[in-house]
Design an enzyme around this catalytic site. Sequence first.
Site, mmCIF file in Angstrom:
data_model
loop_
_atom_site.group_PDB
_atom_site.id
_atom_site.type_symbol
_atom_site.label_atom_id
_atom_site.label_comp_id
_atom_site.label_asym_id
_atom_site.label_seq_id
_atom_site.Cartn_x
_atom_site.Cartn_y
_atom_site.Cartn_z
ATOM 1 N N ASP A 43 65.342 44.374 89.202
ATOM 2 C CA ASP A 43 64.416 45.482 89.007
ATOM 3 C C ASP A 43 64.920 46.272 87.804
ATOM 4 O O ASP A 43 65.998 45.990 87.279
ATOM 5 C CB ASP A 43 64.362 46.366 90.265
ATOM 6 N N TYR A 153 44.768 47.962 84.949
ATOM 7 C CA TYR A 153 45.475 47.343 86.074
ATOM 8 C C TYR A 153 44.637 46.212 86.671
ATOM 9 O O TYR A 153 45.166 45.122 86.944
ATOM 10 C CB TYR A 153 45.784 48.397 87.131
ATOM 11 N N LYS A 157 45.716 42.096 86.917
ATOM 12 C CA LYS A 157 45.812 41.335 88.156
ATOM 13 C C LYS A 157 44.801 40.189 88.185
ATOM 14 O O LYS A 157 45.059 39.146 88.824
ATOM 15 C CB LYS A 157 45.642 42.261 89.356
#
Length: 257
Positions: A43, A153, A157
Amino acid sequence: MSLNAAPVDLSGKTCVVTGANGGIGQSAVAHFLTQGAHVFATDVAEDYGGTADTNLSYAQFDLLQEAGLADAALWVKNCQPDVLFNNAALFDMGSVLDADLTQMDRLFGVNVRAFYALLQAASQSMVASNTKGSIINMASQAGHRGEALVAHYCATKAAVISYTQSAALALAPHGIRVNAISPGVIDTPMWKTVDGLFARFEGKEPGQKKREVGEAVPLGYMGAPEDVARVAVFLASQQSEYITAQTICVDGGNVLR
């Protein structure tokens, strides 16, 4: 009739998890560990916030930095994964009137460009080692439809779903399966940020949007990170060995397909 029950057990498997410090990422790490896997997690945060485990290794990379992404791709290859849980992503909001190119570059930089680079790195490692692995990409219900305030966004996706299908077809001859998970509204710490954005853009009270989206789910409530993690374990295991190029919706019935 004989029953050939495929195991869910991941003992001896190496699982790489990106975006590992979030709610879904931490839950996936914990579930893979419970099934006996060795997990390499990464991360952008300096330290891992989940539970420590002897079978867990953590590395920090900033996927928006060119050097960080190159290092992360090399790290993925060196991990020699049997499973990649390709989960790292950013979220932001804004209509097409005010979601500028800077926001677009950030979201596409992590959600598509870095996503693809790490998918490619895992694929190359699996092919080189003749590993019949499983790649699990994190999509979203936002990838199935546009939303007025979430244009960039949603587009990222949708790209994840498309890349999943293309990669699955390209890697099928090598015995590598590629699938995606498409969560709906999942109750993670990120929802505090999401709720705040909706409060700003839609003039709602704090907590109002979160309550509304949970009530709107056909099952009547928001999902939990473990709802997604359990599907990740299924896709990582032999239970799903004849499934590839699919996007599995974990959304309480929000998306009908």
